[in-house]
Design a protein around this motif. Structure first.
Motif, mmCIF file in Angstrom:
data_model
loop_
_atom_site.group_PDB
_atom_site.id
_atom_site.type_symbol
_atom_site.label_atom_id
_atom_site.label_comp_id
_atom_site.label_asym_id
_atom_site.label_seq_id
_atom_site.Cartn_x
_atom_site.Cartn_y
_atom_site.Cartn_z
ATOM 1 N N PRO A 9 100.612 25.465 -3.030
ATOM 2 C CA PRO A 9 101.562 26.402 -2.430
ATOM 3 C C PRO A 9 103.014 25.905 -2.380
ATOM 4 O O PRO A 9 103.921 26.714 -2.184
ATOM 5 C CB PRO A 9 101.012 26.598 -1.019
ATOM 6 C CG PRO A 9 100.217 25.366 -0.736
ATOM 7 C CD PRO A 9 99.683 24.887 -2.043
ATOM 8 N N ASP A 82 96.957 29.127 -6.618
ATOM 9 C CA ASP A 82 95.837 29.111 -7.550
ATOM 10 C C ASP A 82 96.130 30.112 -8.653
ATOM 11 O O ASP A 82 96.570 31.236 -8.362
ATOM 12 C CB ASP A 82 94.520 29.483 -6.840
ATOM 13 C CG ASP A 82 93.345 29.280 -7.785
ATOM 14 O OD1 ASP A 82 92.614 28.299 -7.604
ATOM 15 O OD2 ASP A 82 93.190 30.086 -8.730
ATOM 16 N N LEU A 85 95.183 34.177 -8.703
ATOM 17 C CA LEU A 85 95.790 35.259 -7.925
ATOM 18 C C LEU A 85 97.185 35.570 -8.467
ATOM 19 O O LEU A 85 98.079 34.709 -8.400
ATOM 20 C CB LEU A 85 95.898 34.871 -6.445
ATOM 21 C CG LEU A 85 94.564 34.807 -5.692
ATOM 22 C CD1 LEU A 85 94.783 34.238 -4.293
ATOM 23 C CD2 LEU A 85 93.932 36.185 -5.603
ATOM 24 N N SER A 110 95.754 28.006 -2.872
ATOM 25 C CA SER A 110 96.573 29.221 -2.867
ATOM 26 C C SER A 110 97.498 29.253 -1.650
ATOM 27 O O SER A 110 97.186 28.675 -0.604
ATOM 28 C CB SER A 110 95.661 30.450 -2.845
ATOM 29 O OG SER A 110 96.455 31.610 -2.721
ATOM 30 N N SER A 111 98.586 29.993 -1.786
ATOM 31 C CA SER A 111 99.521 30.097 -0.658
ATOM 32 C C SER A 111 98.885 30.787 0.542
ATOM 33 O O SER A 111 99.324 30.584 1.673
ATOM 34 C CB SER A 111 100.799 30.814 -1.083
ATOM 35 O OG SER A 111 100.524 32.110 -1.545
ATOM 36 N N ALA A 192 105.275 28.660 2.773
ATOM 37 C CA ALA A 192 104.225 27.843 3.388
ATOM 38 C C ALA A 192 104.127 26.489 2.697
ATOM 39 O O ALA A 192 104.098 26.414 1.461
ATOM 40 C CB ALA A 192 102.887 28.568 3.266
ATOM 41 N N ALA A 220 107.201 35.055 0.748
ATOM 42 C CA ALA A 220 106.533 35.101 2.044
ATOM 43 C C ALA A 220 105.222 35.861 1.926
ATOM 44 O O ALA A 220 105.029 36.663 1.017
ATOM 45 C CB ALA A 220 107.437 35.782 3.069
HETATM 46 N N1 SAH Z 1 99.005 32.370 -7.418
HETATM 47 C C1 SAH Z 1 99.814 32.344 -6.219
HETATM 48 C C2 SAH Z 1 100.451 33.697 -5.940
HETATM 49 C C3 SAH Z 1 101.500 34.101 -6.947
HETATM 50 S S1 SAH Z 1 102.241 35.634 -6.582
HETATM 51 C C4 SAH Z 1 98.982 31.835 -5.054
HETATM 52 O O1 SAH Z 1 97.783 31.587 -5.209
HETATM 53 O O2 SAH Z 1 99.549 31.624 -3.987
HETATM 54 C C5 SAH Z 1 103.734 35.162 -5.785
HETATM 55 C C6 SAH Z 1 103.693 35.536 -4.317
HETATM 56 O O3 SAH Z 1 102.876 34.607 -3.630
HETATM 57 C C7 SAH Z 1 105.024 35.501 -3.596
HETATM 58 O O4 SAH Z 1 105.729 36.695 -3.745
HETATM 59 C C8 SAH Z 1 104.593 35.317 -2.167
HETATM 60 O O5 SAH Z 1 104.123 36.533 -1.622
HETATM 61 C C9 SAH Z 1 103.385 34.413 -2.341
HETATM 62 N N2 SAH Z 1 103.699 32.978 -2.193
HETATM 63 C C10 SAH Z 1 103.635 32.025 -3.156
HETATM 64 N N3 SAH Z 1 103.899 30.815 -2.632
HETATM 65 C C11 SAH Z 1 104.120 31.011 -1.313
HETATM 66 C C12 SAH Z 1 104.395 30.144 -0.210
HETATM 67 N N4 SAH Z 1 104.485 28.820 -0.363
HETATM 68 N N5 SAH Z 1 104.531 30.698 1.024
HETATM 69 C C13 SAH Z 1 104.413 32.034 1.206
HETATM 70 N N6 SAH Z 1 104.153 32.888 0.203
HETATM 71 C C14 SAH Z 1 103.994 32.390 -1.031
#
Ligand code: SAH
Length: 252
Positions: A9, A82, A85, A110-111, A192, A220
């Motif tokens: 993340p 990941d 997603l 994942s986030s 995050a 976010a």
């Molecule tokens: N594959 C990634 C998601 C990619 S889509 C996963 O598994 O997290 C991109 C979206 O993920 C962003 O618009 C936001 O909504 C979210 N995102 C990715 N990293 C983030 C983080 N560190 N904190 C909060 N939201 C995050």
């Protein structure tokens, strides 16, 4: 060989050991520069070619992979969180299949897991929710009608909403239309696990206002449901002294 790798993340030490090894061995790295922490690139070996996919089309990404393969090089395709997603990996994999190029997928944190950790949340509290709905508002990428937010909201399960920070008024409207109350607990987690992570506890009714007041416009996740306040839930049966499990006799 192409390794799709989940970068995690944000915090660089949240990549997996396997992902870290692949990065260190790679001859070519193509990373999703809009969200992957660039500190991870310091793992790359000397002479590794590095590309930022934020400025590239699918065709350009594939072209880098094809050329690397022809030269007998190993490529890491580094995706945020990941790869499974919202990673747009299937279209890359299908193109690699067509060319007979081997690939594999190394999972990442994942986030939505990073966001739970930021708030010390358990998404699946007994008697509150036992399901997590991962979804998004429709943007340039449409969402199938049957998965429209109001329909999903009708389950009142824990919801984690990606890719929707700029649409929070509409998100609230659809959550309310689906049966959530305006005072249902909600949270916004910005970046995050990054150093500048920010968390905000609010309600379904105050999502947009909370984001506006704190200048949160992207990167976010919105978390919706009573697990955010965890004001009521039942303890687990697994650890209840009155119940036996495969590994433990009941003691009461
Ligand atoms: N594959 C990634 C998601 C990619 S889509 C996963 O598994 O997290 C991109 C979206 O993920 C962003 O618009 C936001 O909504 C979210 N995102 C990715 N990293 C983030 C983080 N560190 N904190 C909060 N939201 C995050």
């Amino acid at each position: 060989m192409v390794h799709f790798v989940g970068a995690g993340p944000g915090a660089p030490d949240l990549i997996t050991v396997r992902g870290q090894n692949y990065l260190a061995e790679a001859d070519v790295i193509i990373y999703a520069g809009s969200l992957v922490n660039p500190q991870l690139l310091s793992l790359a070996k000397k002479g590794c070619e590095i590309y930022n996919s934020a400025t590239m089309t699918l065709e350009e990404v594939l072209d880098v992979m094809y050329r690397a393969e022809q030269a007998g090089k190993t490529t890491v395709r580094l995706h945020t969180g990941d790869p499974c997603l919202y990673g747009a990996i299937r279209e890359q994999m299908d193109a690699l299949d067509e060319k007979g190029i081997a690939y594999d997928d190394c999972p990442g944190v994942s986030s939505f897991c990073g966001a739970a950790a930021a708030l010390n949340l358990e998404y699946t509290l007994p008697d509150v929710s036992q399901s997590v709905i991962i979804t998004r508002m429709a943007g340039r990428t449409p969402v199938p009608e049957k998965e429209e937010i109001a329909r999903l909201a009708s389950h009142q399960a824990t919801m984690v909403v990606f890719l929707s920070t700029g649409m929070l008024e509409k998100l609230t409207e659809r959550l309310l239309a689906g049966g959530y109350q305006a005072d249902t607990p909600a949270a916004i987690v910005y970046k995050a696990t990054w150093e500048d992570e920010k968390t905000f506890i609010c309600t379904v009714g105050t999502l947009a206002q909370t984001a506006r007041e704190n200048h949160i416009t992207k990167t976010a996740l919105m978390i919706v449901g009573d697990v955010v306040s965890h004001s009521h839930y039942n303890r687990s049966e697994l650890y209840n002294p009155r119940f036996s499990t495969e590994f433990r006799e009941a003691s009461l």
